[in-house]
Scaffold this active site. Structure first.
Site, short mmCIF file in Angstrom:
data_model
loop_
_atom_site.label_atom_id
_atom_site.label_comp_id
_atom_site.label_asym_id
_atom_site.label_seq_id
_atom_site.Cartn_x
_atom_site.Cartn_y
_atom_site.Cartn_z
N GLY A 240 -25.31 0.26 17.47
CA GLY A 240 -24.46 -0.85 17.87
C GLY A 240 -23.09 -0.47 18.36
N LYS B 205 -1.00 4.49 -0.68
CA LYS B 205 -1.80 4.96 0.46
C LYS B 205 -0.94 5.76 1.44
CE LYS B 205 -3.78 3.07 4.70
NZ LYS B 205 -5.17 3.56 4.67
N ARG C 41 -8.06 4.73 0.95
CA ARG C 41 -8.69 3.69 1.76
C ARG C 41 -8.70 2.35 1.01
NH1 ARG C 41 -11.31 2.08 6.02
NH2 ARG C 41 -13.06 0.69 5.60
N HIS D 57 -30.64 -3.47 10.48
CA HIS D 57 -30.18 -2.10 10.25
C HIS D 57 -29.64 -2.00 8.83
CE1 HIS D 57 -28.04 1.67 10.50
NE2 HIS D 57 -26.96 1.05 10.11
N ARG E 262 0.83 -1.21 0.00
CA ARG E 262 0.00 0.00 0.00
C ARG E 262 0.87 1.26 0.00
NH1 ARG E 262 -3.73 -0.60 4.96
NH2 ARG E 262 -1.93 -1.76 5.74
N CYS F 102 -28.05 1.01 5.80
CA CYS F 102 -27.59 2.39 5.59
C CYS F 102 -26.89 2.48 4.25
CB CYS F 102 -26.64 2.79 6.71
SG CYS F 102 -25.29 1.66 6.96
N GLU G 150 -26.62 -3.25 -2.07
CA GLU G 150 -25.53 -3.23 -3.03
C GLU G 150 -25.33 -4.59 -3.71
OE1 GLU G 150 -22.59 -1.82 -0.18
OE2 GLU G 150 -21.37 -3.54 -0.72
N HIS H 2 -21.72 10.84 10.48
CA HIS H 2 -20.48 10.96 9.72
C HIS H 2 -19.67 12.19 10.05
CE1 HIS H 2 -22.88 8.10 7.42
NE2 HIS H 2 -21.73 7.53 7.18
N CYS I 214 -26.48 5.56 12.15
CA CYS I 214 -25.62 4.38 12.01
C CYS I 214 -24.80 4.25 13.29
CB CYS I 214 -24.73 4.53 10.77
SG CYS I 214 -23.85 3.04 10.30
N1 GLN Z 1 -23.81 -2.42 14.14
C1 GLN Z 1 -22.90 -1.76 13.27
C2 GLN Z 1 -22.36 -0.52 13.96
O1 GLN Z 1 -23.08 0.06 14.72
C3 GLN Z 1 -23.55 -1.37 11.98
C4 GLN Z 1 -22.58 -0.74 11.02
C5 GLN Z 1 -23.12 -0.46 9.65
O2 GLN Z 1 -24.29 -0.34 9.45
N2 GLN Z 1 -22.30 -0.31 8.66
O3 GLN Z 1 -21.25 -0.09 13.70
ZN ZN Z 2 -25.20 1.68 9.28
#
Ligand code: GLN
Ligand code: ZN
Length: 773
Positions: A449, A19, A532, A658, A16, A660, A622, A711, A743
């Site tokens: 989480g 990077k 990354r 979950h 890498r 995202c 995806e 984020h 998230c």
């Molecule tokens: N449970 C994971 C977290 O909270 C979910 C992460 C994700 O959705 N990419 O980090």
């Molecule tokens: Zn998420």
């Protein structure tokens, strides 16, 4: 004549190198000149490999410091005006500004004259490159977009490659794909309208490449594998007519999907050659052979550019021999797509066991495979008998290996009861039982989480890996982190707690390490975006779970609180999507094996007294095939795998999922068919727009729309979250709403995390009062 070539090569280097050079450059520790020197050295090394492997061309233009689409934005001079470039800044500086944005000006003393905005300028949006895990920077188009050719960088790289004394083939993103990948910044603007302005620049560029001595130019048009609006498909012929005026041979490449309704179009375009993906679309080859005029070159993408398995060379030869015959001995051979999506090399990887090492092929090994194929076709199999025998032996060993086949797994799948993919009771009944058991307030507040992965967590993990911290010491350190997260959540007044995932390096790798059937490389890096890289685990064999994976941690966490503790697992589809998976059985079968392993864990968590279990599937969307016609089949097996994983529990155990990073409105029926009791989804960045779809569709179960974006370190205000919650309550009945961030919080630090969650809990309380729930 048989020609071998590649569509593109990995760029970051085995260690890498790119990077680390990039990150030093961004920290101000490495000058632009030195960064360029690193880039040059990597390009040279990779061309030497291509030359030594005997390829017909060195491929140029696939290298990028961050992303190849971003290089095209500069090549065609369409850097968005919002960056306010004067044109005098060095191109690399402008390039990284587009890729990374400008931080708010607070970092420097700010006055009228400095001209920079105090809010900063956000980077170009990033999105997935077709169905890969590579992310490109999205060009921005608007009615005022103007183009101006800036070919210096490309011509410079061309010169470097030509100095190696071999034919060089530059690669460009084709004009239609380039426009397609961009985003219209003005409401209702049709970016296809820019084609007429863009084409003269392609003509100009092709002319200059020809003048520099180039014979072949590769133009990538992978959108021919998508469902295209008719006006986009219609635009191809006139566009390529226009390019045909230049005295250079164009190799038009398509990949990642069958051509289907665009097959005759692709074969008819006035170009000198066509590349097709014979790995993703092996059945189309005969139709291509029928349709392609005999004066065109045909490049067959016969080696899998998306996966790491050593090729079945006999099968590849059997597939291309008829093509060679039909085309009177004229054929090009290549990997199916750019090799950007596989590691640079795996054959010497120190972390893989020797058997596995002999079964895999990184980009470097695929170059060698191409040569063996070429020799076999030219001189007969006997000329490469040794190589073919090695490949056969490796394949036979892989097929027969007891590590790959596990009879117990096969038996279990064969005996899977037909009701294994649905819960005992219907949702309304489960909801009643769960409410009785959990006794949660309305609008329960929870998190997704993970809690911050602090430097102390990372340090403990690293020390444990180095052998400086015993297993016992590591476990204690993680238990302390869990205790800290639990105490923080109790103090905040959250209703459903999580243990915080301190012990997890990564949501896929953590589980993969505890499952049978998975292996890990030392250097199997693949670029995701910019600097990354990810190192996807290798799923090589039947999957099984020798022992519980999370129960100890969950039990510990639950013992610290009276509030419900969510068990936290990664779902089968996300495990599948974010791994290199086997190619010797359908993905659906592998998903089902993963589902059984998760199912066992779910049941063990239930038996340990965990009343709520979340199974994350952020990658569900995806996995969608590029063509819509194939969506239903995928969604059917993918949602079944999720249900198999989650349906083995009692009605009063609550299953969460979950999701995202994606739009979900177009797959809502499939999401509903998962039949999770609660889904938490990322919605705050779209200002709850996403949720409208759930409302219109009348999503039947409970929903936790994210009320703040995790984020950024910014702490959202209570009023902001209340506004989003009220908006949510307009489309989803309040008695089915949960309150949570978008998230997980692993990338955040503690101070902003507690500050934001405090406001979130208060927002939930206030709405409860308002609605008098
Ligand atoms: N449970 C994971 C977290 O909270 C979910 C992460 C994700 O959705 N990419 O980090
Ligand atoms: Zn998420």
């Amino acid at each position: 004549m048989i020609q071998t070539h590649i569509l593109g090569f990995p760029r970051v280097g085995l260690q890498r190198e790119l990077k680390f050079a990039l990150e030093r450059h961004w920290r101000g520790e490495l000058g632009a000149e030195e960064l360029e020197a690193t880039g040059r050295a990597l390009r040279r090394r990779h061309w030497e490999q291509q030359r030594d492997a005997g390829l017909g061309f060195l491929t140029v233009g696939d290298f990028a410091y961050y992303d190849q689409v971003a290089h095209h934005i500069q090549l065609f001079g369409c850097e968005p005006s919002r960056f306010g470039f004067q044109g005098s800044e060095p191109s690399l500086e402008r390039y990284f500004t587009m890729a990374r944005g400008v931080a708010p000006a607070s970092a420097h003393p700010h006055d009228e004259a400095c001209g920079c905005s105090s809010t900063g300028t956000h980077a170009l949006e990033m999105t997935k490159w077709f169905d890969t895990n590579y992310h490109y920077l999205v060009p921005e188009f608007e009615p005022g977009t103007r183009f101006a050719l800036a070919p210096e960088r490309l011509l410079g790289e061309l010169g470097e490659a030509q100095a190696m004394g071999r034919p060089v083939k530059p690669v460009l993103v084709g004009p239609l794909t380039f426009l397609w990948l961009g985003k219209a910044k003005a409401e209702g603007f049709d970016r296809l309208a820019l084609l007429d302005e863009l084409l003269p620049l392609y003509v100009d560029l092709l002319t200059r490449l020809a003048a520099a001595g180039v014979q072949w130019v590769q133009l990538d048009e992978p959108i021919l594998g998508l469902d295209l609006p008719p006006e986009w498909a219609r635009a191809f012929e006139p566009a390529y007519q226009c390019l045909a005026a230049v005295d250079v041979s164009i190799l038009l490449t398509t990949y990642f999907a069958p051509l289907r309704d665009h097959l005759s179009l692709a074969c008819r375009l006035p170009v000198a050659g066509l590349h097709v993906d014979a790995v993703r679309a092996p059945d189309e080859l005969p139709a291509v052979l029928d349709a392609l005029p005999p004066d065109r070159e045909l490049s067959v993408g016969i080696l899998d550019g998306r996966n790491i398995w050593r090729a079945d060379l006999d099968a590849a030869l059997a597939a291309v021999r008829p093509a060679l015959e039909r085309r009177s001995g004229r054929l090009w051979l290549a990997p199916s797509c750019s090799l950007l999506h596989v590691p640079l090399s795996l054959r010497e990887d120190a972390a893989l066991d020797p058997d596995l090492r002999s079964w895999v092929a990184g980009a470097t090994e695929k170059l060698a495979e191409l040569q063996v194929l070429k020799q076999a076709l030219l001189k007969g199999d006997a000329a490469v008998a040794g190589e073919l025998a090695h490949a056969r032996a490796a394949l036979a060993a892989r097929r027969g290996s007891p590590c790959v086949k596990n009879a117990a797994v096969a038996q279990r799948l064969a005996r899977l009861p037909s009701n294994a993919d649905h819960r005992a009771g219907a949702f309304p009944q489960r909801q009643r039982l769960q409410r009785d058991r959990l006794k949660l307030p309305p609008l329960p507040a929870t998190t997704i989480g993970s809690f911050p992965q602090t430097p102390s967590i990372r340090a403990a993990r690293a020390a444990h890996k180095r052998g400086e911290l015993s297993a016992e010491g590591y476990r204690e350190a993680m238990q302390q982190e869990i205790a800290r997260a639990v105490a923080a959540q109790e103090a905040l007044g959250l209703d459903v707690l999580v243990h915080g995932e301190a012990e997890r390096n990564d949501m896929v790798e953590y589980f993969a390490e505890l499952l049978q059937g998975y292996a890990f490389s030392a250097n199997g890096w693949v670029q995701s975006y910019g600097s990354r890289c990810v190192k996807p685990p290798l799923l090589f064999g039947d999957v099984s779970r020798p022992a519980p994976m999370t129960v100890g941690w969950a039990r510990h966490a639950q013992s610290l609180t009276k509030r419900p503790m969510k068990g936290m697992l990664t779902g089968p589809i996300t495990m599948l999507q974010w791994s290199f998976v086997r190619d010797d059985q359908p993905r659906a079968d592998t998903a089902l094996q993963l589902a059984l392993a998760v199912r066992d864990e779910v049941q063990d968590l239930e038996a340990a007294g965990i009343a709520i279990i979340q199974v994350d599937e952020p990658a569900l969307r995806e996995g969608l095939p590029l063509r819509r016609a194939e969506w239903p089949a995928y969604l059917a097996w993918a949602s079944r795998a999720f249900r198999v994983a989650t349906s083995g529990v009692r009605d009063d155990t609550q299953i969460h999922t979950h999701m995202c990073y994606a739009e979900f409105n177009d797959i809502l029926p499939a999401i509903a068919s998962l039949d999770a009791d609660v889904i938490t989804i990322e919605t705050s960045r779209s200002d709850m727009e996403l949720l409208r779809g759930f409302g219109d569709f009348r999503y039947p179960n409970e929903i936790g729309p994210g009320v703040y974006d995790i984020h950024s370190p910014r702490v959202p205000g209570r009023a902001e979250m209340l506004r989003l919650l009220r908006k949510a309550a307009e489309v989803v009945p309040a008695d089915r709403l949960w309150v949570n961030p978008d998230c997980g919080l692993k990338t955040r630090a503690w101070p902003e995390t507690t500050a934001a969650l405090r406001e979130m809990v208060l927002a939930a309380k206030q709405l409860r009062d308002e609605l008098a729930l």
